[in-house]
Design a protein around this motif. Sequence first.
Motif, mmCIF file in Angstrom:
data_model
loop_
_atom_site.group_PDB
_atom_site.id
_atom_site.type_symbol
_atom_site.label_atom_id
_atom_site.label_comp_id
_atom_site.label_asym_id
_atom_site.label_seq_id
_atom_site.Cartn_x
_atom_site.Cartn_y
_atom_site.Cartn_z
ATOM 1 N N GLN A 117 0.838 -1.196 0.000
ATOM 2 C CA GLN A 117 0.000 0.000 0.000
ATOM 3 C C GLN A 117 0.876 1.250 0.000
ATOM 4 O O GLN A 117 1.900 1.307 0.684
ATOM 5 C CB GLN A 117 -0.906 0.012 1.240
ATOM 6 C CG GLN A 117 -1.987 1.073 1.217
ATOM 7 C CD GLN A 117 -3.113 0.735 0.251
ATOM 8 O OE1 GLN A 117 -3.363 -0.436 -0.018
ATOM 9 N NE2 GLN A 117 -3.794 1.743 -0.260
ATOM 10 N N ASN A 118 0.465 2.255 -0.767
ATOM 11 C CA ASN A 118 1.136 3.558 -0.800
ATOM 12 C C ASN A 118 0.110 4.624 -0.457
ATOM 13 O O ASN A 118 -0.993 4.638 -1.011
ATOM 14 C CB ASN A 118 1.731 3.812 -2.192
ATOM 15 C CG ASN A 118 2.548 5.088 -2.242
ATOM 16 O OD1 ASN A 118 2.033 6.189 -2.090
ATOM 17 N ND2 ASN A 118 3.844 4.941 -2.474
ATOM 18 N N LEU A 119 0.467 5.510 0.453
ATOM 19 C CA LEU A 119 -0.457 6.534 0.930
ATOM 20 C C LEU A 119 0.257 7.888 0.995
ATOM 21 O O LEU A 119 1.349 7.997 1.546
ATOM 22 C CB LEU A 119 -0.983 6.156 2.317
ATOM 23 C CG LEU A 119 -1.908 7.143 3.027
ATOM 24 C CD1 LEU A 119 -3.193 7.351 2.237
ATOM 25 C CD2 LEU A 119 -2.224 6.626 4.430
ATOM 26 N N ARG A 120 -0.399 8.913 0.415
ATOM 27 C CA ARG A 120 0.188 10.259 0.439
ATOM 28 C C ARG A 120 -0.895 11.290 0.717
ATOM 29 O O ARG A 120 -1.967 11.267 0.085
ATOM 30 C CB ARG A 120 0.860 10.579 -0.908
ATOM 31 C CG ARG A 120 1.468 11.986 -0.965
ATOM 32 C CD ARG A 120 1.984 12.296 -2.353
ATOM 33 N NE ARG A 120 0.913 12.275 -3.350
ATOM 34 C CZ ARG A 120 0.066 13.293 -3.544
ATOM 35 N NH1 ARG A 120 0.150 14.402 -2.800
ATOM 36 N NH2 ARG A 120 -0.858 13.197 -4.480
ATOM 37 N N THR A 121 -0.634 12.168 1.676
ATOM 38 C CA THR A 121 -1.496 13.314 1.952
ATOM 39 C C THR A 121 -0.609 14.548 2.086
ATOM 40 O O THR A 121 0.619 14.464 1.972
ATOM 41 C CB THR A 121 -2.298 13.124 3.253
ATOM 42 O OG1 THR A 121 -1.400 13.218 4.375
ATOM 43 C CG2 THR A 121 -3.001 11.767 3.282
ATOM 44 N N ASN A 122 -1.223 15.698 2.379
ATOM 45 C CA ASN A 122 -0.444 16.914 2.597
ATOM 46 C C ASN A 122 0.417 16.822 3.850
ATOM 47 O O ASN A 122 1.429 17.516 3.985
ATOM 48 C CB ASN A 122 -1.375 18.126 2.716
ATOM 49 C CG ASN A 122 -1.669 18.738 1.348
ATOM 50 O OD1 ASN A 122 -1.230 18.220 0.325
ATOM 51 N ND2 ASN A 122 -2.432 19.823 1.343
ATOM 52 N N ASP A 123 0.008 15.968 4.810
ATOM 53 C CA ASP A 123 0.705 15.901 6.088
ATOM 54 C C ASP A 123 1.800 14.842 6.133
ATOM 55 O O ASP A 123 2.757 14.982 6.880
ATOM 56 C CB ASP A 123 -0.304 15.639 7.210
ATOM 57 C CG ASP A 123 -1.332 16.753 7.316
ATOM 58 O OD1 ASP A 123 -0.944 17.861 7.711
ATOM 59 O OD2 ASP A 123 -2.504 16.516 6.982
ATOM 60 N N TYR A 124 1.661 13.771 5.385
ATOM 61 C CA TYR A 124 2.688 12.739 5.416
ATOM 62 C C TYR A 124 2.553 11.834 4.195
ATOM 63 O O TYR A 124 1.538 11.841 3.499
ATOM 64 C CB TYR A 124 2.602 11.908 6.701
ATOM 65 C CG TYR A 124 1.400 11.005 6.789
ATOM 66 C CD1 TYR A 124 1.485 9.662 6.448
ATOM 67 C CD2 TYR A 124 0.162 11.492 7.222
ATOM 68 C CE1 TYR A 124 0.382 8.829 6.527
ATOM 69 C CE2 TYR A 124 -0.941 10.677 7.298
ATOM 70 C CZ TYR A 124 -0.826 9.339 6.948
ATOM 71 O OH TYR A 124 -1.928 8.527 7.022
ATOM 72 N N SER A 125 3.614 11.054 3.991
ATOM 73 C CA SER A 125 3.628 10.100 2.892
ATOM 74 C C SER A 125 4.309 8.832 3.385
ATOM 75 O O SER A 125 5.351 8.898 4.042
ATOM 76 C CB SER A 125 4.386 10.675 1.689
ATOM 77 O OG SER A 125 4.459 9.714 0.643
ATOM 78 N N THR A 126 3.712 7.686 3.088
ATOM 79 C CA THR A 126 4.278 6.421 3.542
ATOM 80 C C THR A 126 3.864 5.306 2.610
ATOM 81 O O THR A 126 2.884 5.432 1.859
ATOM 82 C CB THR A 126 3.820 6.099 4.985
ATOM 83 O OG1 THR A 126 4.466 4.909 5.433
ATOM 84 C CG2 THR A 126 2.310 5.901 5.052
ATOM 85 N N ASN A 127 4.599 4.221 2.651
ATOM 86 C CA ASN A 127 4.260 3.032 1.871
ATOM 87 C C ASN A 127 4.878 1.824 2.548
ATOM 88 O O ASN A 127 5.800 1.941 3.353
ATOM 89 C CB ASN A 127 4.737 3.163 0.419
ATOM 90 C CG ASN A 127 6.252 3.250 0.332
ATOM 91 O OD1 ASN A 127 6.944 2.243 0.346
ATOM 92 N ND2 ASN A 127 6.772 4.479 0.252
ATOM 93 N N GLY A 128 4.355 0.652 2.216
ATOM 94 C CA GLY A 128 4.933 -0.546 2.807
ATOM 95 C C GLY A 128 4.004 -1.739 2.691
ATOM 96 O O GLY A 128 2.957 -1.700 2.033
#
Length: 217
Positions: free
Chosen positions: A130-141
Amino acid sequence: MSLLLVANPGWCETPSKSAQDLDLSPEVIKKSPVLQRWRREVPNVLEEIQNDPSFRTKVRLGYSRFTSWEQGGGIIFGVEDVFIGRSGLTVSAEYESAFNGKHESYGGNLYYYLRPLGSYVNFAPLVGYQNLRTNDYSTNGVNVGIKLLLVLSRGGAADISVTQSWMSPGSEEEVGLTTAAIGYAITRNLRLSTGFKQQTSRQYQDSSVGVVLEWMP
């Protein structure tokens, strides 16, 4: 005095009639694929009911509304439960993005249904990315979790699903992903689905609701 009754083994046998012995005209049999199949071999109906999937593959396209007012609306599309043979393994993938670019998520999962595919209640552990990006943070794994499926009507006519998973579990960037959806058919090959999603991390929490049109091949 004792009375001994000896049953003739033939009395205990259920009389059977071969499909070939049916008193039907050749024209009737020729027009019926079911009768033709039964003439070749009498199927195990109970086994077929248990193992024929009670749900179907779905191609999905719809609209999402994020609860954070800055993110507004967005689009969601993907594919759900692409079967890998008859083993209980399926693959799903999804992309979701806000129109203003302040939210984007995408990923894919492999599911393994623990009960026969024809069951009305099923559980499926999942593993994927899963990859997730918003204005506050970005993460994947790595994404791991479990799905509960309640089939209200077989063949994709209606069902309820709840999924709980964790992205990058055990790390500082762990994100909990909760999804609940209800789907109901409007034609044999089209469904409407309404759903709720929530993303929870140590830094941020967001949720969305969506309405999705699903095509079942």
